[in-house]
Structures are given as structure tokens and as C-alpha cells.
Write a protein that holds these residues in place. Structure first.
Motif, PDB file in Angstrom:
ATOM      1  N   UNK A 170       3.438  14.774  23.242  1.00 25.40           N
ATOM      2  CA  UNK A 170       3.937  13.460  23.647  1.00 25.40           C
ATOM      3  C   UNK A 170       5.460  13.482  23.784  1.00 25.40           C
ATOM      4  N   UNK A 171       6.139  14.104  22.833  1.00 23.90           N
ATOM      5  CA  UNK A 171       7.606  14.198  22.893  1.00 23.90           C
ATOM      6  C   UNK A 171       8.024  14.975  24.135  1.00 23.90           C
ATOM      7  N   UNK A 172       7.324  16.064  24.439  1.00 21.60           N
ATOM      8  CA  UNK A 172       7.642  16.856  25.630  1.00 21.60           C
ATOM      9  C   UNK A 172       7.405  16.042  26.902  1.00 21.60           C
ATOM     10  N   UNK A 173       6.349  15.240  26.905  1.00 23.01           N
ATOM     11  CA  UNK A 173       6.063  14.388  28.062  1.00 23.01           C
ATOM     12  C   UNK A 173       7.166  13.354  28.261  1.00 23.01           C
ATOM     13  N   UNK A 174       7.618  12.747  27.177  1.00 17.54           N
ATOM     14  CA  UNK A 174       8.703  11.765  27.267  1.00 17.54           C
ATOM     15  C   UNK A 174       9.960  12.407  27.825  1.00 17.54           C
ATOM     16  N   UNK A 175      10.310  13.580  27.298  1.00 13.81           N
ATOM     17  CA  UNK A 175      11.511  14.277  27.767  1.00 13.81           C
ATOM     18  C   UNK A 175      11.377  14.677  29.234  1.00 13.81           C
ATOM     19  N   UNK A 176      10.196  15.134  29.624  1.00  8.22           N
ATOM     20  CA  UNK A 176       9.970  15.527  31.015  1.00  8.22           C
ATOM     21  C   UNK A 176      10.170  14.354  31.956  1.00  8.22           C
ATOM     22  N   UNK A 177       9.577  13.213  31.611  1.00  6.11           N
ATOM     23  CA  UNK A 177       9.690  12.028  32.457  1.00  6.11           C
ATOM     24  C   UNK A 177      11.139  11.563  32.577  1.00  6.11           C
ATOM     25  N   UNK A 178      11.844  11.514  31.450  1.00  7.05           N
ATOM     26  CA  UNK A 178      13.236  11.052  31.469  1.00  7.05           C
ATOM     27  C   UNK A 178      14.141  12.024  32.226  1.00  7.05           C
ATOM     28  N   UNK A 179      13.974  13.323  31.973  1.00  2.00           N
ATOM     29  CA  UNK A 179      14.828  14.318  32.617  1.00  2.00           C
ATOM     30  C   UNK A 179      14.603  14.358  34.126  1.00  2.00           C
ATOM     31  N   UNK A 180      13.357  14.221  34.565  1.00  2.65           N
ATOM     32  CA  UNK A 180      13.078  14.230  36.006  1.00  2.65           C
ATOM     33  C   UNK A 180      13.710  13.015  36.689  1.00  2.65           C
ATOM     34  N   UNK A 181      13.695  11.880  36.023  1.00  2.00           N
ATOM     35  CA  UNK A 181      14.324  10.684  36.590  1.00  2.00           C
ATOM     36  C   UNK A 181      15.831  10.865  36.710  1.00  2.00           C
ATOM     37  N   UNK A 182      16.446  11.386  35.659  1.00  2.00           N
ATOM     38  CA  UNK A 182      17.894  11.630  35.686  1.00  2.00           C
ATOM     39  C   UNK A 182      18.233  12.698  36.722  1.00  2.00           C
ATOM     40  N   UNK A 183      17.397  13.726  36.835  1.00  2.00           N
ATOM     41  CA  UNK A 183      17.631  14.788  37.812  1.00  2.00           C
ATOM     42  C   UNK A 183      17.644  14.242  39.234  1.00  2.00           C
ATOM     43  N   UNK A 184      16.707  13.340  39.547  1.00  3.74           N
ATOM     44  CA  UNK A 184      16.663  12.774  40.892  1.00  3.74           C
ATOM     45  C   UNK A 184      17.910  11.943  41.170  1.00  3.74           C
TER      46      UNK A 184
END
Length: 257
Positions: free
Chosen positions: A182-196
Motif C-alpha cells: 500500500x505504501x509503495x502504491x501511494x508513493x507510485x501514484x504521487x510520484x507519477x503525478x509530480x513527474x507529469x
């Protein structure tokens, strides 16, 4: 660590559902506006000569919408937590594995199709842009001006909702932080948004569509990876549910005797 706080969990579900709604609606909320004047200004800044560009409109882009592929996993995971509020643990354990298997297969199919579409479009973009002068002009006419401001607004809103989702999950149950997936999923979602957001501001506006599509391609790959993780993770749950179900008649028969 305390009991599960149901209101916070339900609010977390609402927050991530709103976030994915913003992402899915990005194609309708951005693009379509007249971009002729802005396109001329950007082309002049890069010493690119344009002919008649009347009627040129902003493209909606794919990157923001493709974030929904990743956040679908977030919605699914949060939904399973909410499901525990209404279903007994015994029944939930039997249903969860099969439901996750079906969801992961659908996610994989959608992600692979989206990946192919993004790759083909990206290839066309790059080929046209490099095929000066007529290919470049064709690229500019279709993808030459990206609505960076509108996209930034939507991405900012989606990011805020995702931060609220993560915070509400922790408030609902601090032990969620012990769930590495779950923590990895949260980080993935947030990082992908910031990356875009970063990609949209990295290059001149006439090139943003290319990086936006590149981001969409990356998000589709990430969604495929998460789909595989869910698919593999659902198998033990299904096997366990089958074993438990198969053992029930024997136990019942033994008790009758």
C-alpha cells in the motif's frame, strides 16, 4: 494500534474516487480551445515559420488520463478495505482473491492497449516533428500547443486529493503504514503525478505534447507492472479459498457422525 476508524476510511475512498474522476475527465476539461495565436508566438520563439494556422485547437493530451490506470489500483485497494466494513472476514477472504484476479486481468488488458496507443502516437509525433519542414508543420498543426495551464490545474487538484487519500488512510488505521504494498502504491501514484507536472514544464510548449505522451507511455508500463503484481498476489488467496471450501463438506460430515 486502535480500531479501524470507518469515517476516515470512507472519506479516503471518496478522495481517491474524486482524484481518478478528475484524471478521467481531463480529456474533456482540457484541449479544444483556439491555439492559433499562442502557436504563432511559440513558433516565432523557436524560429519556425508557420502558414495559416487558423482553426488550430489545443490537444487534450494523454498523460493525465493515463494516470487513472495506476490510480485504478488505488481505488480497488481502498475499496477492498471498505468492503471489510460490510462483509464478514470469512466471506471476504473467499471473494477477494477471485475478484482481484478478474480486476487484474482487465487492468492488464486496458494497460496494454493504452500502451500500444501511446507508443504509436508518440512515434507519429516524433517522426512528424523531425520531418522538416512539412512534417514539422503537420505536427504543429495537431499537437503544437499544449494546454499547460489547464493541465497543471487538474494535476494539482488530483495531487491534493491523493495526499488527502493517503492522510485519511493513515488516520483510519495507522497500521496501514505497515502494509508495504500500500505504501509503495501511494508513493507510485504521487510520484507519477509530480513527474507529469515536471515533464509539462520541462520543454517549450510546442514540445510538451511529446513529453506528455512519453509520460502516458510510462504510466501504462507502470500499470502493467501493478496488474501483474495483483494477478500474482491473487493466486494464493484463490488457492486458500478453494481449499477451505473443499474442506467444509468433510468437516460437516464428520460432525454429523
Amino acid at each position: 494500534m486502535g480500531e479501524l476508524r470507518k469515517p476516515f476510511l470512507l472519506l479516503a475512498m471518496l478522495a481517491i474516487a474524486l482524484a481518478i474522476g478528475v484524471e478521467l475527465g481531463a480529456g474533456l476539461l482540457t484541449g479544444g480551445a483556439d491555439a492559433a495565436g499562442a502557436l504563432r508566438d511559440s513558433a516565432d520563439a523557436l524560429d519556425v515559420e508557420l502558414g495559416d494556422v487558423s482553426g488550430v485547437s489545443e490537444p487534450s493530451g494523454r498523460g493525465t488520463g493515463y494516470l487513472a490506470l495506476i490510480d485504478a489500483v488505488a481505488v480497488w485497494s481502498t475499496g477492498l478495505f471498505c468492503l471489510s466494513l460490510v462483509l464478514p472476514e470469512r466471506i471476504q477472504g473467499r471473494v477477494q482473491g477471485l475478484a482481484t484476479l478478474i480486476f487484474s486481468i482487465l487492468l492488464l488488458i486496458a494497460s496494454v492497449v493504452a500502451l500500444i496507443v501511446a507508443f504509436v502516437e508518440l512515434s507519429i509525433m516524433v517522426s512528424l516533428f523531425l520531418a522538416a519542414p512539412f512534417g514539422t508543420l503537420a505536427y504543429l498543426a495537431v499537437w503544437g500547443f499544449f494546454p499547460v495551464g489547464d493541465a497543471a490545474l487538474l494535476l494539482g487538484l488530483a495531487l491534493l486529493l491523493k495526499l488527502a487519500w493517503a492522510a485519511l488512510l493513515v488516520l483510519a488505521q495507522p497500521r496501514f503504514l505497515q502494509n508495504k504494498g500500500l505504501v509503495l502504491l501511494i508513493l507510485t501514484s504521487l510520484l507519477c503525478t509530480v513527474l507529469l507536472q515536471f515533464l509539462h514544464g520541462l520543454v517549450p510548449v510546442i514540445l510538451v505534447s511529446i513529453l506528455d505522451d512519453l509520460g502516458a507511455l510510462l504510466f501504462a508500463v507502470v500499470a502493467v507492472v501493478w496488474g501483474l503484481v495483483l494477478l500474482i498476489g491473487s493466486i494464493p488467496a484463490i488457492v486458500k479459498a478453494v481449499r477451505v471450501t473443499a474442506a467444509l463438506p468433510a468437516r460437516t460430515g464428520g460432525s454429523d457422525r
